[in-house]
Design a protein around this motif. Structure first.
Motif, PDB file in Angstrom:
ATOM      1  N   ILE A  59       0.869  -1.187   0.000  1.00 20.67           N
ATOM      2  CA  ILE A  59       0.000   0.000   0.000  1.00 20.67           C
ATOM      3  C   ILE A  59       0.903   1.234   0.000  1.00 20.67           C
ATOM      4  O   ILE A  59       1.709   1.418   0.924  1.00 20.67           O
ATOM      5  CB  ILE A  59      -0.927   0.043   1.231  1.00 20.67           C
ATOM      6  CG1 ILE A  59      -1.752  -1.240   1.318  1.00 20.67           C
ATOM      7  CG2 ILE A  59      -1.822   1.271   1.192  1.00 20.67           C
ATOM      8  CD1 ILE A  59      -2.759  -1.410   0.213  1.00 20.67           C
ATOM      9  N   ASN A  60       0.806   2.032  -1.021  1.00 18.60           N
ATOM     10  CA  ASN A  60       1.579   3.273  -1.113  1.00 18.60           C
ATOM     11  C   ASN A  60       0.661   4.454  -0.797  1.00 18.60           C
ATOM     12  O   ASN A  60      -0.462   4.535  -1.317  1.00 18.60           O
ATOM     13  CB  ASN A  60       2.166   3.435  -2.518  1.00 18.60           C
ATOM     14  CG  ASN A  60       3.035   2.256  -2.923  1.00 18.60           C
ATOM     15  OD1 ASN A  60       3.950   1.866  -2.206  1.00 18.60           O
ATOM     16  ND2 ASN A  60       2.738   1.675  -4.087  1.00 18.60           N
ATOM     17  N   TYR A  61       1.137   5.347   0.054  1.00 23.18           N
ATOM     18  CA  TYR A  61       0.352   6.542   0.367  1.00 23.18           C
ATOM     19  C   TYR A  61       1.256   7.767   0.343  1.00 23.18           C
ATOM     20  O   TYR A  61       2.445   7.690   0.670  1.00 23.18           O
ATOM     21  CB  TYR A  61      -0.349   6.412   1.727  1.00 23.18           C
ATOM     22  CG  TYR A  61       0.563   6.360   2.914  1.00 23.18           C
ATOM     23  CD1 TYR A  61       0.933   7.512   3.590  1.00 23.18           C
ATOM     24  CD2 TYR A  61       1.066   5.145   3.384  1.00 23.18           C
ATOM     25  CE1 TYR A  61       1.773   7.474   4.700  1.00 23.18           C
ATOM     26  CE2 TYR A  61       1.903   5.090   4.486  1.00 23.18           C
ATOM     27  CZ  TYR A  61       2.246   6.253   5.135  1.00 23.18           C
ATOM     28  OH  TYR A  61       3.078   6.212   6.220  1.00 23.18           O
ATOM     29  N   THR A  62       0.683   8.878  -0.065  1.00 23.42           N
ATOM     30  CA  THR A  62       1.406  10.150  -0.123  1.00 23.42           C
ATOM     31  C   THR A  62       0.606  11.186   0.653  1.00 23.42           C
ATOM     32  O   THR A  62      -0.570  11.441   0.344  1.00 23.42           O
ATOM     33  CB  THR A  62       1.600  10.622  -1.570  1.00 23.42           C
ATOM     34  OG1 THR A  62       2.349   9.644  -2.284  1.00 23.42           O
ATOM     35  CG2 THR A  62       2.341  11.944  -1.611  1.00 23.42           C
ATOM     36  N   TYR A  63       1.255  11.751   1.650  1.00 16.22           N
ATOM     37  CA  TYR A  63       0.612  12.756   2.501  1.00 16.22           C
ATOM     38  C   TYR A  63       1.106  14.140   2.134  1.00 16.22           C
ATOM     39  O   TYR A  63       2.307  14.368   1.961  1.00 16.22           O
ATOM     40  CB  TYR A  63       0.905  12.475   3.974  1.00 16.22           C
ATOM     41  CG  TYR A  63       0.531  13.612   4.896  1.00 16.22           C
ATOM     42  CD1 TYR A  63      -0.798  13.908   5.168  1.00 16.22           C
ATOM     43  CD2 TYR A  63       1.519  14.402   5.495  1.00 16.22           C
ATOM     44  CE1 TYR A  63      -1.139  14.950   6.007  1.00 16.22           C
ATOM     45  CE2 TYR A  63       1.189  15.442   6.343  1.00 16.22           C
ATOM     46  CZ  TYR A  63      -0.139  15.720   6.596  1.00 16.22           C
ATOM     47  OH  TYR A  63      -0.467  16.755   7.424  1.00 16.22           O
ATOM     48  N   THR A  64       0.188  15.068   2.020  1.00 14.94           N
ATOM     49  CA  THR A  64       0.503  16.475   1.804  1.00 14.94           C
ATOM     50  C   THR A  64      -0.286  17.294   2.812  1.00 14.94           C
ATOM     51  O   THR A  64      -1.526  17.166   2.881  1.00 14.94           O
ATOM     52  CB  THR A  64       0.128  16.930   0.376  1.00 14.94           C
ATOM     53  OG1 THR A  64       0.833  16.114  -0.565  1.00 14.94           O
ATOM     54  CG2 THR A  64       0.492  18.388   0.155  1.00 14.94           C
ATOM     55  N   THR A  81       5.125   3.491   2.556  1.00 17.91           N
ATOM     56  CA  THR A  81       4.694   2.201   2.022  1.00 17.91           C
ATOM     57  C   THR A  81       4.325   1.286   3.184  1.00 17.91           C
ATOM     58  O   THR A  81       5.075   1.187   4.172  1.00 17.91           O
ATOM     59  CB  THR A  81       5.799   1.550   1.175  1.00 17.91           C
ATOM     60  OG1 THR A  81       6.137   2.414   0.090  1.00 17.91           O
ATOM     61  CG2 THR A  81       5.335   0.203   0.623  1.00 17.91           C
ATOM     62  N   LEU A  82       3.186   0.589   3.042  1.00 14.86           N
ATOM     63  CA  LEU A  82       2.715  -0.343   4.055  1.00 14.86           C
ATOM     64  C   LEU A  82       2.624  -1.733   3.451  1.00 14.86           C
ATOM     65  O   LEU A  82       2.421  -1.897   2.243  1.00 14.86           O
ATOM     66  CB  LEU A  82       1.336   0.074   4.586  1.00 14.86           C
ATOM     67  CG  LEU A  82       1.230   1.489   5.161  1.00 14.86           C
ATOM     68  CD1 LEU A  82      -0.224   1.798   5.512  1.00 14.86           C
ATOM     69  CD2 LEU A  82       2.113   1.637   6.386  1.00 14.86           C
ATOM     70  N   ARG A  83       2.791  -2.726   4.275  1.00 16.57           N
ATOM     71  CA  ARG A  83       2.718  -4.118   3.839  1.00 16.57           C
ATOM     72  C   ARG A  83       1.445  -4.740   4.393  1.00 16.57           C
ATOM     73  O   ARG A  83       1.204  -4.715   5.603  1.00 16.57           O
ATOM     74  CB  ARG A  83       3.946  -4.886   4.319  1.00 16.57           C
ATOM     75  CG  ARG A  83       3.977  -6.354   3.929  1.00 16.57           C
ATOM     76  CD  ARG A  83       5.290  -6.980   4.387  1.00 16.57           C
ATOM     77  NE  ARG A  83       5.312  -8.418   4.166  1.00 16.57           N
ATOM     78  CZ  ARG A  83       4.869  -9.314   5.029  1.00 16.57           C
ATOM     79  NH1 ARG A  83       4.343  -8.903   6.186  1.00 16.57           N
ATOM     80  NH2 ARG A  83       4.938 -10.618   4.756  1.00 16.57           N
ATOM     81  N   LEU A  84       0.624  -5.298   3.501  1.00 19.28           N
ATOM     82  CA  LEU A  84      -0.645  -5.899   3.888  1.00 19.28           C
ATOM     83  C   LEU A  84      -0.560  -7.410   3.661  1.00 19.28           C
ATOM     84  O   LEU A  84      -0.526  -7.886   2.513  1.00 19.28           O
ATOM     85  CB  LEU A  84      -1.780  -5.297   3.048  1.00 19.28           C
ATOM     86  CG  LEU A  84      -3.149  -5.148   3.709  1.00 19.28           C
ATOM     87  CD1 LEU A  84      -3.056  -4.251   4.936  1.00 19.28           C
ATOM     88  CD2 LEU A  84      -4.139  -4.556   2.716  1.00 19.28           C
ATOM     89  N   ASP A  85      -0.499  -8.179   4.755  1.00 18.97           N
ATOM     90  CA  ASP A  85      -0.439  -9.635   4.685  1.00 18.97           C
ATOM     91  C   ASP A  85      -1.876 -10.160   4.614  1.00 18.97           C
ATOM     92  O   ASP A  85      -2.582 -10.227   5.631  1.00 18.97           O
ATOM     93  CB  ASP A  85       0.288 -10.182   5.911  1.00 18.97           C
ATOM     94  CG  ASP A  85       0.565 -11.666   5.801  1.00 18.97           C
ATOM     95  OD1 ASP A  85      -0.167 -12.373   5.080  1.00 18.97           O
ATOM     96  OD2 ASP A  85       1.530 -12.140   6.440  1.00 18.97           O
TER      97      ASP A  85
END
Length: 513
Positions: free
Chosen positions: A256-261, A300-304
């Motif tokens: 999971i990719n995330y971009t915070y602004t 980046t997050l890892r989702l099992d």
């Protein structure tokens, strides 16, 4: 106990009852503790049907079996269901007509209240009673009825009266009142009309509105997901990315990719919130909190997927309620000084065979969430900007002030009305009265004026005498003649009599000269 004491005691009991009812029924919008919910839907049938009114009061303890209401963040409405279980300070609820549990588990502080009273179809009646035309008609009827009652007490009532006569008296009652009373009633009417007009505009508008794009908090989050897959007919290449469906047979772990602004410094705490249709839910950490020092950050997050499915299957085994799918909300929660918590979410649906975006698939492959600080909605009242919440409070206070003023006018009129009113004397002391013609002043007999008719009645009862009564020139004279003394009470108004006439002097209550 005298008549005036009885009236005062009755008024006191009435006011105490009114205060008690007001304390119990005072709504939460005005600082009270009673909430009113108009029900809709079929989840609580047969006990509740659409249009019923539920009166809710907060209690110290909520127990299984209680019907309680809470505000649902998921459905953005008030939900009233029955508590079926309590565990670790959280409550599980279910509608009496539902076969599934509520997905949300509120705490005691999140409850609006426990069911105290059900009014069948009371919601429909409450809606009708708050319509402007109904309120205006009700207030007009109250004014006419109050005026007619006040006017009627100043005249001797007939035992029978035709309907046209009643209508004429009611229509002209306001004009017969003193100018000061008319002015007070007019002021109450103006207050009520202003309050109702303000209430129509205020209660028809939401208290908040979504902030415009130029006035939001400036916090944004973009999401995307991807995974590496073996070459197969399922995909054209070796990478699957959002919004494509992820087939579980080929993918075990999802990035999971995330971009915070937004505002910095800030802290991002990533979690996954799991839930099923049975009402079970759980929060799973996806990593340690991250301190952000710049206004732009990419993580980046890892989702099992297997581990998350195993967590849901374990809960299903414990509850005995199988789950065909699990809802996953990936939330990198952002906290920053001076701003509310920003909780953007990527919502996914997990089944044993696949994972996909919840709802419609979007293109491009990123999903963006924004944080907006809702603005308090305001109304323009005679050039003055007034918030909707304040306008609602003001409208209710104005109407209550108008009604209180009307009650005060009627109450003071009744308390100030002396017992000397002829109709009141006739009703209470008619058996003691003897109608006679005007009598001259007895020669050599002193005349003593008493302050009220009740005193004259007590003298007559003490000496076992009757009360002589006559009317002349709009003056009622009541006389009790004892041994050598005449006791007298008179009421009404008349022009100053000619003292040269003994008969006139006595009939108007003046000693002969």
């Amino acid at each position: 106990m005298t008549a005036s004491t009885k009236r005062t005691a009755s008024l006191g009991f009435f006011l105490l009852a009114l205060l008690a009812a007001g304390f119990f029924l005072w709504p939460t919008q005005l600082g009270g503790a009673t909430a009113y919910v108009s029900t809709h839907g079929t989840s609580m049938e047969p006990g509740f049907r659409t249009g019923d009114l539920a009166v809710l009061r907060p209690v110290e303890d909520y127990n299984a079996g209680d019907v309680a209401a809470y505000r649902s963040d998921m459905f953005d409405t008030v939900v009233m269901h029955r508590i079926v279980a309590v565990q670790n300070g959280r409550y599980t609820l279910r509608g009496d007509n539902n076969s599934w549990l509520d997905p949300e588990h509120p705490t005691r502080s999140e409850f609006i209240g426990k069911l105290a009273l059900r009014v069948p179809q009371g919601g429909h009646w409450l809606q009708r009673m708050t319509e402007p035309m109904f309120l205006a008609a009700l207030f007009a009827v109250a004014l006419l009825a109050g005026g007619a009652t006040t006017h009627a007490r100043h005249r001797h009532r007939r035992r029978t009266m035709s309907s046209p006569s009643v209508a004429r008296r009611a229509s002209s009652s306001l004009s017969q009142l003193p100018a000061r009373v008319q002015g007070s009633i007019a002021a109450c009417a103006v207050l009520a009309l202003v309050g109702m007009s303000l209430g129509v505009a205020a209660w028809a508008s939401p208290t908040t509105e979504k902030a415009s794009s130029g006035e939001d908090s400036g916090q944004r989050m973009s999401f995307s997901y991807s995974a590496t897959v073996p070459r197969s007919p399922a995909y054209d290449g070796t990478t699957v990315s959002s919004p494509d469906t992820v087939f579980r047979k080929l993918v075990d772990t999802l990035r999971i990719n995330y971009t915070y602004t937004g505002a910095a410094p800030a802290t991002i705490t990533p979690v996954a919130k799991l839930s099923t249709a049975s009402g079970w839910h759980s929060t799973v950490p996806l990593g340690p909190p991250v301190d952000v020092v710049d206004s732009d950050y990419t993580g980046t997050l890892r989702l099992d997927l297997d581990a998350l499915e195993a967590r849901a299957d374990a809960a299903a085994a414990a509850t005995g309620i199988p789950a065909s799918q699990t809802e996953i909300a990936v939330i990198p929660e952002v906290t920053s000084d001076g701003l509310p918590t920003f909780s953007p979410a990527m919502n996914l649906t997990l089944t044993p065979l696949q994972l996909s975006l919840t709802g419609e698939k979007t293109n491009p492959s990123t999903t963006e969430a924004t944080s907006t600080a809702p603005d308090a909605r305001s109304l323009d009242v005679a050039g003055l900007q007034l918030s909707v919440a304040s306008a609602r409070t003001a409208s209710v206070l104005l109407v209550l002030a108008a009604l209180a003023g009307l009650v005060l006018i009627v109450t003071r009129g009744r308390l100030r009305r002396p017992i000397s009113d002829r109709s009141a004397i006739d009703r209470r002391y008619g058996r003691m009265l003897v109608e006679v013609g005007p009598m001259p002043t007895p020669t050599g007999r002193p005349v003593i004026d008493v302050v009220d008719f009740a005193t004259l009645a007590r003298l007559a009862e003490r000496y076992d005498l009757l009360v002589l009564h006559w009317l002349r020139s709009d003056v009622d004279t009541y006389v009790v003649q004892d041994q050598g003394v005449t006791y007298r009470y008179r009421c009404g108004t008349a022009p100053e009599p000619d003292p040269s006439s003994q008969e006139e002097a006595f009939s108007h209550g003046r000693p002969a000269t």
